[in-house]
Enzyme design. Structure first.
Site, PDB file in Angstrom:
ATOM      1  N   LYS A 177      25.221  18.845  37.401  1.00 28.80           N
ATOM      2  CA  LYS A 177      24.148  17.865  37.570  1.00 28.80           C
ATOM      3  C   LYS A 177      23.554  17.875  38.971  1.00 28.80           C
ATOM      4  CE  LYS A 177      25.191  15.094  33.628  1.00 28.80           C
ATOM      5  NZ  LYS A 177      26.508  15.617  33.204  1.00 28.80           N
TER       6      LYS A 177
HETATM    7  C1  PLP Z   1      26.722  15.901  32.023  1.00 31.19           C
HETATM    8  C2  PLP Z   1      27.761  16.902  31.806  1.00 31.19           C
HETATM    9  C3  PLP Z   1      27.825  17.630  30.619  1.00 31.19           C
HETATM   10  C4  PLP Z   1      26.859  17.410  29.485  1.00 31.19           C
HETATM   11  O1  PLP Z   1      25.556  17.835  29.820  1.00 31.19           O
HETATM   12  P1  PLP Z   1      24.303  17.279  29.004  1.00 31.19           P
HETATM   13  O2  PLP Z   1      23.128  17.809  29.693  1.00 31.19           O
HETATM   14  O3  PLP Z   1      24.391  15.788  29.047  1.00 31.19           O
HETATM   15  O4  PLP Z   1      24.463  17.784  27.607  1.00 31.19           O
HETATM   16  C5  PLP Z   1      28.816  18.584  30.471  1.00 31.19           C
HETATM   17  N1  PLP Z   1      29.729  18.775  31.456  1.00 31.19           N
HETATM   18  C6  PLP Z   1      29.698  18.095  32.602  1.00 31.19           C
HETATM   19  C7  PLP Z   1      30.750  18.347  33.621  1.00 31.19           C
HETATM   20  C8  PLP Z   1      28.710  17.145  32.830  1.00 31.19           C
HETATM   21  O5  PLP Z   1      28.710  16.482  33.971  1.00 31.19           O
END
Ligand code: PLP
Length: 436
Positions: A108
């Site tokens: 993210k």
């Molecule tokens: C947010 C997140 C996900 C999921 O991603 P999305 O875009 O919400 O599908 C998977 N793994 C981690 C570590 C995340 O922080």
């Protein structure tokens, strides 16, 4: 390039408006009016391009120079994406795309850091104050908070579900000061998300304060999530085989970035959407029926989403036709027990330490590839978090110690600061009004 709302394809806004609003007034998510196709010369030169050069090529197709001049856009990308996305080889066909080299050690960081810089750019000379509300299931909040930390004119409020994020994630969320406030909600992630959505359609609140969203619903989060799919492809040993990419999925933002990359011309044969027991998307791909439900807690908690908001975008990309979705996406879901076995298996077979989210991605790819002939493909597991973020789970599965990256051990020593709120929209509203 203009952006449409997934609830009304004819109401178009500029990139700036789409970013500042976050969510469209009709409750829809913004999507680019069309998906630009990259030229063959882009692919020919791909290996010569740096990660940020690739990022600029892609971003400039969506964000034209009349919105952000090229030089400014380049600077934004260089500052936001100042860490790599290495493709690590497990064997001749399997690879891991490590997306955890940013400051909060989860993928993210890409979206959050880019969005923070774009938003700061837009409001810099406008003399406005911006309040950003983020619902987080764990990693979003700290990535967004880090991206905006210290930004002038911007306050960030992180809503997170009490007792439903890991102790370490909680520390990452609650130990930033300055312009960042953590709100500990006595509910689930979906409750937090609902509260944020309610705030955005609340006319009274909107009159009193300038609100924006930084969830994966913001289009500025999505665009940099396209970059690393090209960066991964660039690092493959050859361009001669089928490519399968498995994406550990929750709110489906990461997957949506990949689907856009494919539409832009990236030759991926199939995306594999890996889910944990929160498998409404897997069910949707299988049955064509979308039945949202409350999220349940799992080891891969950043994927604990019962009503994934980016589904509207995926449906937009495929004209709401599930049979078209099935041609591009395979999906399967796994339990916590499966996840633990997978962490063990990846350690034993490949001597690689994978986190619980990546482990779910590994399982979905492994199972999909059972019917594909060997040596005909490259498989890529998107690894979304550093295993140290889930130290206890991973160490007990592998019986190997994980070194804590310094950035994590530092925040563990700081004290938690959060405002506790009950699970009702009224309390969030009153709190926001009290500080407006
Ligand atoms: C947010 C997140 C996900 C999921 O991603 P999305 O875009 O919400 O599908 C998977 N793994 C981690 C570590 C995340 O922080």
């Amino acid at each position: 390039m203009k952006f449409y709302s997934t609830n009304n394809h004819s109401s178009l806004v500029s990139f700036r408006d789409a970013v500042i609003k976050g969510l469209a007034e009709d409750g829809g998510l913004y999507m680019p009016q069309h998906i630009p196709i990259l030229t063959s010369s882009f692919f020919k030169d791909l290996r010569k391009c740096s990660f940020t050069e690739i990022g600029f090529e892609i971003a400039s197709k969506f964000i034209e120079a009349n919105e952000i001049p090229s030089n400014d856009l380049k600077k934004i990308i260089d500052k936001a994406i100042d860490f790599p996305a290495p493709l690590v080889k497990l064997n001749d066909s399997l690879n891991v795309l490590e997306l955890f080299h940013g400051p909060t050690l989860a993928f993210k960081d890409f979206g959050a850091r880019f969005m923070a810089r774009v938003m700061s750019y837009f409001i810099k000379n406008s003399n406005q104050e911006m309040n950003i509300l983020v619902a987080t299931s764990g990693d979003t909040g700290s990535a967004v908070a880090n991206g905006f930390y210290g930004a002038e004119g911007i306050k960030v409020f992180l809503l997170y579900p009490k007792n439903k994020v890991s102790p370490l994630q909680e520390k990452q969320l609650t130990t930033l000061d300055k312009n960042i406030t953590a709100l500990e909600i006595d509910g689930t992630f979906d409750d937090c998300q609902q509260m944020v959505k309610a705030a955005f359609v609340d006319g009274e609140l909107k009159c009193k304060m300038n609100l924006s969203s930084a969830n994966s619903i913001n289009i500025a989060r999505l665009i940099p999530q396209i970059f690393y799919y090209f960066e991964a492809y660039k690092q493959l040993p050859g361009f001669d085989k089928e490519v399968y990419i498995s994406v550990p999925s929750g709110n489906l933002g990461n997957l949506t970035g990949g689907l856009i990359a494919k539409k832009m011309g990236l030759p991926v044969s199939k995306f594999i959407a890996a889910t944990n027991s929160n498998n409404v998307f897997t069910e949707y791909v299988k049955s064509g029926r979308f039945v949202p439900r409350s999220s349940i807690k799992t080891f891969s908690n950043a994927m604990d989403v019962g009503n994934p908001s980016n589904l509207a975008r995926i449906n937009g990309l495929f004209n709401n036709d599930v049979s078209l979705i099935r041609k591009v996406i395979y999906s399967s879901s796994y339990t916590d027990d499966n996840t633990i076995s997978a962490i063990k298996e990846v350690n034993a077979k490949y001597n690689y330490t994978i986190d619980p989210h990546g482990a779910v991605g590994y399982l979905a790819l492994r199972d999909y590839l059972k019917n594909i002939s060997k040596n005909s493909f490259y498989g890529i597991i998107v690894e979304t978090a550093h295993p140290a973020k889930f130290k206890d789970i991973v160490e007990s599965a592998t019986c190997k110690e994980i070194n804590m990256p310094e950035i994590l051990s530092n925040c563990l020593e700081k004290e938690k600061r959060a405002v506790a709120l009950p699970n009702e929209y009224k309390s969030l509203k009153n709190y926001l009004l009290s500080i407006a």
